[in-house]
Design a protein around this motif. Structure first.
Motif, mmCIF file in Angstrom:
data_model
loop_
_atom_site.group_PDB
_atom_site.id
_atom_site.type_symbol
_atom_site.label_atom_id
_atom_site.label_comp_id
_atom_site.label_asym_id
_atom_site.label_seq_id
_atom_site.Cartn_x
_atom_site.Cartn_y
_atom_site.Cartn_z
ATOM 1 N N LEU A 371 -2.479 0.979 6.067
ATOM 2 C CA LEU A 371 -1.567 0.765 4.948
ATOM 3 C C LEU A 371 -2.282 0.091 3.781
ATOM 4 C CD1 LEU A 371 1.318 0.888 3.837
ATOM 5 C CD2 LEU A 371 1.718 -1.357 4.870
ATOM 6 N N SER A 372 -3.137 -0.879 4.096
ATOM 7 C CA SER A 372 -3.914 -1.541 3.051
ATOM 8 C C SER A 372 -4.805 -0.543 2.327
ATOM 9 C CB SER A 372 -4.763 -2.658 3.665
ATOM 10 O OG SER A 372 -5.713 -3.141 2.738
ATOM 11 N N ALA A 373 -5.444 0.358 3.092
ATOM 12 C CA ALA A 373 -6.327 1.343 2.474
ATOM 13 C C ALA A 373 -5.555 2.298 1.578
ATOM 14 C CB ALA A 373 -7.078 2.117 3.562
ATOM 15 N N ALA A 374 -4.367 2.728 2.027
ATOM 16 C CA ALA A 374 -3.567 3.653 1.222
ATOM 17 C C ALA A 374 -3.173 3.023 -0.109
ATOM 18 C CB ALA A 374 -2.324 4.068 2.002
ATOM 19 N N MET A 375 -2.709 1.766 -0.074
ATOM 20 C CA MET A 375 -2.323 1.089 -1.313
ATOM 21 C C MET A 375 -3.529 0.850 -2.215
ATOM 22 S SD MET A 375 0.699 -1.632 -0.438
ATOM 23 C CE MET A 375 -0.249 -2.575 0.752
ATOM 24 N N SER A 376 -4.645 0.462 -1.608
ATOM 25 C CA SER A 376 -5.828 0.145 -2.420
ATOM 26 C C SER A 376 -6.366 1.383 -3.120
ATOM 27 C CB SER A 376 -6.910 -0.478 -1.535
ATOM 28 O OG SER A 376 -7.370 0.471 -0.594
ATOM 29 N N ASN A 377 -6.343 2.537 -2.446
ATOM 30 C CA ASN A 377 -6.792 3.772 -3.097
ATOM 31 C C ASN A 377 -5.853 4.194 -4.210
ATOM 32 O OD1 ASN A 377 -9.201 5.446 -1.669
ATOM 33 N ND2 ASN A 377 -8.235 4.043 -0.226
ATOM 34 N N LEU A 378 -4.554 3.996 -4.018
ATOM 35 C CA LEU A 378 -3.592 4.350 -5.068
ATOM 36 C C LEU A 378 -3.777 3.459 -6.292
ATOM 37 C CD1 LEU A 378 -1.186 6.033 -5.971
ATOM 38 C CD2 LEU A 378 0.315 4.344 -4.888
ATOM 39 N N ILE A 379 -3.942 2.174 -6.062
ATOM 40 C CA ILE A 379 -4.176 1.250 -7.180
ATOM 41 C C ILE A 379 -5.497 1.579 -7.872
ATOM 42 C CG2 ILE A 379 -4.648 -1.161 -7.770
ATOM 43 C CD1 ILE A 379 -2.730 -1.957 -5.546
ATOM 44 N N GLY A 380 -6.525 1.864 -7.061
ATOM 45 C CA GLY A 380 -7.820 2.198 -7.649
ATOM 46 C C GLY A 380 -7.770 3.466 -8.474
#
Length: 902
Positions: A371-380
């Motif tokens: 979940l952290s990776a999914a959010m971080s890629n979207l923000i990035g």
């Protein structure tokens, strides 16, 4: 479902986790640096969050990016296939490759403040908008696809634990399996998870930044339980996933605890068929899978805007995280090799869940990290898109992405990124997309190494990063390593990615965005040009390799466009300098008046599509100014050897920059827009009106006839070849090259009829320039005509044969035309002065030779007389000789330029 989930997770590359999600979490900084004046004035609506230290700002984001689900679901697969020895070797090689890129990231990040965009910002500001923009788009797409991959990965992980079996069987179903399964249900779950992520992004990146520490704690706790389990969990038999049956092989494997036999059984490689895909594993395929878990190194550099001391934190924090993950991966590899059967490692990629002291621990770790990776890629992805839109590389296409909230959050970029992620969710092709995303990130890594390499090779004084533990060798090794891994993962996808990048590069180059970043290519070109100029030794010049290097003196470009384009045709890849003298005295002027004129001259060079330099000088007289330019123009072995001057006559000049009758001088809409009161753009050229702008003499010219001939004499004294051009004020190459085209050459000194030599230095120079003109692509259709002046009684055939033999030796093609001139030389003349009647007769002789006038004539120019009192007569003779001849060059050569030797 359960038998495919492990492969899904070990193929979900941690490399897609380095998105830029931890970008600038403050709410006002990016907008303050926006180029729009309105945006500059905006202030953040809320209090700025405190700056982050090295641990929270760099170490935690980088660790989360590099660990992700890899540490839980991939390490056993690698050890089971490769064995302990090859696993450690793979880790050493993989970390060597990424360490080279880490050094480049640290170097660039400590050479100045970073802005939104992370890797895109570093690459674009170093390599220019074309390269940076193409890599930025790929970085954005990689983050979009990475976010979708992690969302779908989380969905499948949830369905593995809580999903109802697709066959409806209740034998293997537990009481927790309550979620419906199927394509549309999976899409629904992914959409809900993505909505949760986009809500966090719309509120602000600082929400996620505050949660990173909690997620980090969860991952570390889960990792701690895994290490503890190796020591406290007793011997245990683990049931393999349901795909196995007794007829094929064992249905269970053992967790033995620490045993020497177990270790010895795991040290050597034993490649088998991957039970989820049926593909035979090899060193290359396993290495490609394992390498994906070693990426994610740029998360810390993306935090530069939030760090208390970026130059201190980024190199130390990134290197600390890399070392920590390297140690963890090696420790896990050793502990797994000592405690787990080979069959368990090869046939159950999620075995860490089964051997943990509490099974849900590993599941919690997988969920939280994914979940952290999914959010971080979207923000990035949103931050990269916002940076691209601010730089206006794609014009209006990305302009909506510039909009931000009152707090500075780029909400439009977030929504665009969310929409694209949602589209990727419909595909569900996880393994294919995972490979592409990994290759995209490797391409970004290679671009960062290339940017650092270019900065290092350019030796620019302002490239002085505080992190100095790198050389150009580490950059090259990083580029080579990334390239090898790209093609090792998938050669077809790697080739397609490079082709896509080049296509984007050409597109951005075609759009020609204007930037003020500076381009490393200019620094590299300067560095290489300086090096090769030092190698260009004038002492090694040879006549075989002579080429014209021309200094064209231009009084006013407005009346010299035709001449400028013509001289560009005869330079033959040599140096071409446009020289101009402005009269004035710097002592009485407040500033140098020439600096503001260079832009207009360079714009003219660009428009006429010529390859020329511009050299302007300020002097008290034109003669002194020409002397300055002859002395100082060029550099090293590239100096003008030929000076071209306009002819001194009373022909009224024409403003060709405003003459629509001359197609070559026609300027695109800019010329017509100058008079438009609604057009606020400046005209492209700011040249003075013809015969104006300087102090002039009584005849309206800035120099007199005596000074003009002195300039010719000065050039000859400096061993410069001289060409005087006349009647080029209305020259139009396009019209001149229509139909049959002739170039006439008169290689005899017509001012000295008693000397009819055709093989002196000046005559051969005349032939060389005419031949060079004929070699130009535009003039290849032209026919050279060489006129041989003969007297009655002399051997006509003998002279003509000698000339033909000379042309053959010189590899020149020309038609020889014999011209009797007995009637012309009969006019009374002497060795010191020819009569006006003779010159008028010779002028008429030249005009009468052809029915169709040639495009241009080449005539012999004798050197000025030694007696300066005869300069007026000398100029008068040249005027009578060339009167009404059309475009004519009077040429005097002083150096040998032709050889018959091989």
């Amino acid at each position: 479902m359960s038998e495919r989930t492990p492969l899904l997770h070990y193929r979900l590359s941690a490399s897609v986790n380095e998105s830029g999600e931890h970008r600038d979490t403050r709410t006002g900084r990016d907008e303050d640096e926006h180029r729009s004046p309105a945006a500059v004035g905006r202030k953040p609506a809320s209090k700025q969050p405190p700056k982050l230290n090295i641990f929270f700002g760099v170490v935690i984001p980088t660790l989360l990016s590099m660990f992700s689900v890899v540490v839980f679901l991939r390490i056993g697969f690698v050890v089971g296939q490769c064995g302990l020895y090859q696993t450690i070797a793979m880790l050493l090689v993989a970390y060597f490759i990424i360490s080279m890129t880490v050094l480049s990231v640290c170097a660039i990040s400590t050479n100045g403040a970073l802005d939104a965009g992370g890797a895109y910002y570093m690459i674009s500001r170093a390599l220019g908008p074309e390269f940076g923009g193409s890599i930025g788009i790929m970085f954005f797409l990689a983050n979009v696809c990475g976010s979708a991959l992690y969302v779908l990965g989380l969905v499948e992980a949830m369905l593995t634990t809580f999903g109802v079996p697709e066959d409806g069987s209740s034998l293997s179903a537990s009481r927790y399996m309550v979620l419906p399964t199927g394509y549309w249900w999976s899409l629904l779950y992914g959409t809900v998870i993505l909505l949760l992520c986009v809500l966090v992004c719309l509120i602000g990146a600082h929400i996620y930044a505050k949660a990173t520490f909690l997620i980090f704690i969860i991952v570390i706790v889960v990792l701690g339980t895994i290490f503890i389990s190796f020591f406290i969990v007793p011997f245990r038999t683990v049931q393999l996933p349901g795909h196995r049956n007794a007829s094929i092989g064992p249905t269970s494997a053992n967790f033995t605890g620490f045993k020497l036999d177990t270790l010895m059984g795991n040290v050597q490689a034993d490649y088998t068929v991957d039970y989820t895909t049926g593909v035979m594993m090899s060193f290359a395929t396993v290495f490609a899978v394992m390498f994906n878990g070693c990426t994610g190194i740029m998360a810390g550099s993306n935090m530069s805007g939030d760090l208390k001391n970026p130059s201190y934190s980024i190199p130390r924090g990134t290197i600390t995280a890399v070392i920590f993950t390297f140690v963890i991966y090696n420790l896990l590899s050793i502990l797994i090799s000592c405690t787990c059967d080979r069959v368990l490692l090869q046939q159950d990629y999620g075995f860490l869940t089964d051997i943990n002291v509490w099974h849900p621990f590993v599941t919690i770790g997988v969920y939280s990290s994914t979940l952290s990776a999914a959010m971080s890629n979207l923000i990035g992805a949103s931050r990269v898109l916002y940076a691209l839109s601010r730089d206006d590389l794609f014009g209006r296409f990305l302009s909506p992405a510039k909009h931000t909230s009152s707090s500075g959050n780029p909400w439009v970029s977030v929504l665009i990124s969310w929409f694209l992620v949602q589209l990727v969710l419909f595909s569900g092709k996880l393994n294919t997309i995972a490979s592409i995303v990994t290759i995209f990130f490797l391409l970004v890594y290679a671009a960062v190494d290339l940017a650092c390499l270019a900065l290092e090779w350019a030796s620019a004084p302002n490239f002085r990063p505080t992190f100095r533990y790198f050389t150009w060798h580490t950059c090259v090794l990083g580029i080579i390593g990334c390239a090898i891994m790209m093609f090792l993962i998938n050669a077809i996808y790697a080739s397609a990615s490079i082709a896509f990048m080049l296509l984007l590069l050409l597109l951005i180059h075609y759009l020609s965005p204007v930037s003020s970043w500076g381009c490393i290519s200019q620094a590299l070109i300067f560095h290489q040009v300086r090096k090769y100029l030092l190698m260009l030794d004038v002492r090694k010049d040879h006549v075989k390799f002579w080429r014209p290097q021309v200094l064209l003196m231009v009084s006013n470009p407005r009346c010299s466009v035709g001449l400028i384009t013509f001289i560009n045709d005869i330079k033959k890849s040599g140096l071409y300098v446009l020289g101009h003298v402005q009269l004035g005295d710097l002592d009485v002027l407040p500033s140098d008046p020439l600096q503001s004129q260079y832009d207009s001259w360079l714009s003219l060079v660009d428009h006429l599509n010529i390859k020329a330099f511009v050299n302007l000088t300020l002097a008290d007289s034109v003669r002194h100014g020409v002397q300055h330019l002859l002395f100082i123009s060029g550099l090293g072995g590239m100096r003008p050897n030929t000076v071209v001057l306009g002819f001194y006559d009373d022909t009224p000049p024409q403003d060709q920059l405003q003459d629509s009758a001359l197609p070559i001088c026609r300027f695109s809409e800019s010329a017509a827009q100058v008079d438009d009161p609604e057009n606020q753009s400046d005209p492209p050229f700011h040249f003075p009106p013809v015969r104006g702008g300087v102090s002039v003499g009584r005849d309206g010219k800035s120099l007199g006839p005596q000074e003009y001939v002195c300039i010719i004499a000065d050039a000859v004294k400096m061993l410069k070849n001289v060409a005087l051009v006349r009647y080029f004020g209305e020259f139009d190459r396009t019209q001149s090259l229509q139909g049959s085209v002739f170039v006439d050459v008169w290689p005899v000194n017509l001012l000295r009829p008693d000397s009819a030599a055709y093989v002196d230095t000046c005559s051969l120079f005349l032939l060389q320039l005419a031949c060079i003109l004929n070699m130009t692509r535009a003039w290849q259709k032209a026919k050279l005509r060489l006129f041989l002046c003969v007297e009655e009684g002399r051997s006509l055939k003998g002279t003509e044969q000698k000339l033909k033999h000379l042309l053959k030796d010189l590899r020149m093609k020309a038609d020889i035309c014999t011209v009797p001139w007995d009637s012309q030389i009969a006019f009374p003349s002497n060795t010191s002065r020819v009569s006006d009647e003779y010159l008028q007769a010779v002028n008429k002789l030249i005009l009468d030779q052809t029915l169709r006038p040639p495009a241009v004539r080449f005539l012999y120019l004798p050197r000025p007389p030694a007696d300066t009192s005869r300069y007026h007569d000398y100029l008068h003779q040249l005027e009578l000789l060339t009167r009404n001849l059309g475009p004519t060059l009077l040429i005097h050569g002083v150096t040998p330029v032709i050889t018959t030797d091989l």
